[in-house]
Design a protein around this motif. Structure first.
Motif, PDB file in Angstrom:
ATOM      1  N   SER A   1      39.770 -65.762  31.838  1.00 37.62           N
ATOM      2  CA  SER A   1      38.344 -65.953  32.110  1.00 37.62           C
ATOM      3  C   SER A   1      37.781 -64.864  33.000  1.00 37.62           C
ATOM      4  O   SER A   1      36.568 -64.764  33.172  1.00 37.62           O
ATOM      5  CB  SER A   1      38.135 -67.322  32.747  1.00 37.62           C
TER       6      SER A   1
ATOM      7  N   GLY B   1      38.871 -63.906  26.546  1.00 40.91           N
ATOM      8  CA  GLY B   1      38.321 -65.092  27.199  1.00 40.91           C
ATOM      9  C   GLY B   1      38.878 -66.375  26.578  1.00 40.91           C
ATOM     10  O   GLY B   1      39.314 -67.288  27.282  1.00 40.91           O
ATOM     11  N   ARG B   2      38.900 -66.411  25.248  1.00 42.97           N
ATOM     12  CA  ARG B   2      39.417 -67.593  24.540  1.00 42.97           C
ATOM     13  C   ARG B   2      40.891 -67.797  24.818  1.00 42.97           C
ATOM     14  O   ARG B   2      41.397 -68.913  24.785  1.00 42.97           O
ATOM     15  CB  ARG B   2      39.193 -67.445  23.034  1.00 42.97           C
ATOM     16  N   LEU B   3      41.616 -66.703  25.087  1.00 40.55           N
ATOM     17  CA  LEU B   3      43.048 -66.813  25.387  1.00 40.55           C
ATOM     18  C   LEU B   3      43.292 -67.290  26.815  1.00 40.55           C
ATOM     19  O   LEU B   3      44.441 -67.415  27.241  1.00 40.55           O
ATOM     20  CB  LEU B   3      43.739 -65.469  25.162  1.00 40.55           C
ATOM     21  N   GLY B   4      42.221 -67.502  27.575  1.00 34.02           N
ATOM     22  CA  GLY B   4      42.374 -68.037  28.921  1.00 34.02           C
ATOM     23  C   GLY B   4      42.146 -67.024  30.029  1.00 34.02           C
ATOM     24  O   GLY B   4      42.213 -67.374  31.208  1.00 34.02           O
TER      25      GLY B   4
ATOM     26  N   ARG C   1      35.736 -61.270  24.111  1.00 38.60           N
ATOM     27  CA  ARG C   1      35.612 -62.697  23.799  1.00 38.60           C
ATOM     28  C   ARG C   1      36.966 -63.306  23.467  1.00 38.60           C
ATOM     29  O   ARG C   1      37.293 -64.413  23.892  1.00 38.60           O
ATOM     30  CB  ARG C   1      34.639 -62.904  22.626  1.00 38.60           C
ATOM     31  N   ALA C   2      37.762 -62.555  22.704  1.00 35.32           N
ATOM     32  CA  ALA C   2      39.089 -63.060  22.336  1.00 35.32           C
ATOM     33  C   ALA C   2      39.953 -63.258  23.577  1.00 35.32           C
ATOM     34  O   ALA C   2      40.680 -64.254  23.688  1.00 35.32           O
ATOM     35  CB  ALA C   2      39.762 -62.094  21.364  1.00 35.32           C
TER      36      ALA C   2
END
Lengths: 79, 79
Positions: free
Chosen positions: A31, A26-29, A23-24
């Motif tokens: 995807s 993903g949040r960092l871009g 998830r982290a």
């Protein structure tokens, strides 16, 4: 001689730490990240004159390095 | 596709966890154990259509997976 031991969670065992990392990322871009699973990587330095290194390493994993109820392990021996 | 990431402490960085493991193995009778160092092994599942996987993985390591002050990383990409 040196042994490299990899300890990973068995398939089907939940990995909240891995999910948090995925998830982290993903949040960092990133995807493209679908999942992450975290394991341990252990380098063990051994005396060169051991007999039955394979057998000893198996025992080390079973007794201490891995929790065989939820984890599996593999190792390789490097000269 | 899948990436395997190995994060290890840099040489010279103290590893108390590894020392504890090495001592514990010694106490269990594995007198051949001279040292142990503990790292992380991370499997990241990625979408197949990513461009520049190498570059992205490098960034993931630098930004999140490894603490590059004390740790180094390497990765391999598995199809």
């Amino acid at each position: 001689m040196k042994a490299k031991v990899y300890v990973t969670l068995k398939e089907g065992v939940l990995d909240p730490q891995g999910q948090a990392v995925a998830r982290a990322l993903g949040r960092l871009g990133f995807s493209e990240v679908q999942d992450a699973r975290i394991g341990k990587y252990i380098e063990v330095q051994l005396a060169d004159d051991v007999k039955d290194v394979e057998g000893h390493l198996k025992q080390m994993c079973e007794k201490l390095l891995a929790n065989t109820v939820i984890e599996e392990y593999r190792y390789e021996i490097v000269k």
